[in-house]
Scaffold this motif. Structure first.
Motif, PDB file in Angstrom:
ATOM      1  N   ARG A  18      -2.356   2.802   7.032  1.00  0.00           N
ATOM      2  CA  ARG A  18      -3.352   2.599   5.550  1.00  0.00           C
ATOM      3  C   ARG A  18      -2.504   2.782   4.101  1.00  0.00           C
ATOM      4  NH1 ARG A  18      -5.395   3.871   1.868  1.00  0.00           N
ATOM      5  NH2 ARG A  18      -5.031   6.166   2.076  1.00  0.00           N
ATOM      6  N   GLU A  43      -0.952  -0.419   3.330  1.00  0.00           N
ATOM      7  CA  GLU A  43      -0.654  -1.133   3.426  1.00  0.00           C
ATOM      8  C   GLU A  43      -1.828  -0.980   2.257  1.00  0.00           C
ATOM      9  OE1 GLU A  43      -3.957  -1.303   6.872  1.00  0.00           O
ATOM     10  OE2 GLU A  43      -2.655  -2.562   7.942  1.00  0.00           O
ATOM     11  N   GLN A  69       0.972  -2.108  -0.726  1.00  0.00           N
ATOM     12  CA  GLN A  69       1.696  -3.599  -0.675  1.00  0.00           C
ATOM     13  C   GLN A  69       0.457  -4.200  -1.389  1.00  0.00           C
ATOM     14  OE1 GLN A  69       2.833  -3.756   3.553  1.00  0.00           O
ATOM     15  NE2 GLN A  69       4.292  -4.083   3.233  1.00  0.00           N
ATOM     16  N   GLN A  70      -1.179  -3.773  -0.705  1.00  0.00           N
ATOM     17  CA  GLN A  70      -1.785  -4.568  -1.354  1.00  0.00           C
ATOM     18  C   GLN A  70      -2.207  -4.906  -2.966  1.00  0.00           C
ATOM     19  OE1 GLN A  70      -3.823  -7.075   0.643  1.00  0.00           O
ATOM     20  NE2 GLN A  70      -4.583  -7.526  -1.068  1.00  0.00           N
TER      21      GLN A  70
END
Length: 158
Positions: free
Chosen positions: A139, A142, A145-146
């Motif tokens: 998580r 992610e 990166q998001q």
């Protein structure tokens, strides 16, 4: 008739506007100390080194990316700090466990060499390695990166 106070405010506004025109928006933004802008600049700086590490691949890619991750962690805005703390903290724990065990991450094969380590070292390395595959780590990766895509308009290859 204008009061002195109104005249001063007008002069300040005009001086501010002139400073913006003379100094230019780039210089003003660089001096603004905006944490998001500073973070996005660091994201852009680390994009290529991270892409190079990812392209090279291999089992040590995340450890090789640790210096770039540390730079990003240091520049990250407060809303992203917890995610970078997870990523950097867990990779640092693995790197430290491997160093403590005297193991070269590039050549270490857990299936073949784990028995060569002392029990404490083996436990530390295995525990740290397992922490890289947890839902919290996934998580966090992610999320960073998001954030890079959504806020900075830059893709990070992790």
């Amino acid at each position: 008739m204008t009061s002195r106070r109104t005249g001063r405010r007008t002069r300040r506004r005009v001086a501010g506007a002139l400073a913006g025109v003379v100094l230019g928006p780039g210089l003003l933004a660089a001096c603004s100390g905006d944490p998001v802008e500073e973070y996005c600049a660091e994201v852009e700086d680390q994009r290529q080194p991270l892409s190079d590490v990812a392209d090279a691949g291999g089992p040590t890619a995340l450890l090789e990316a640790l210096p770039a991750f540390e730079e990003l962690q240091g520049a990250s805005p407060t809303d992203l700090r917890d995610d970078w703390d997870v990523v950097v903290g867990r990779l640092t724990a693995l790197d430290d466990a491997l160093a403590q065990a005297g193991v070269d991450p590039a050549t270490y094969d857990a299936e073949e060499q784990a028995d060569d380590l002392g029990e404490d070292d083996r436990t530390a390395v295995e525990s740290a390695a397992r922490q890289l595959a947890t839902p919290e780590m996934v998580r966090a990766l992610e999320a960073v990166q998001q954030q890079a895509r959504d806020v900075c308009g830059t893709s990070l290859t992790l």
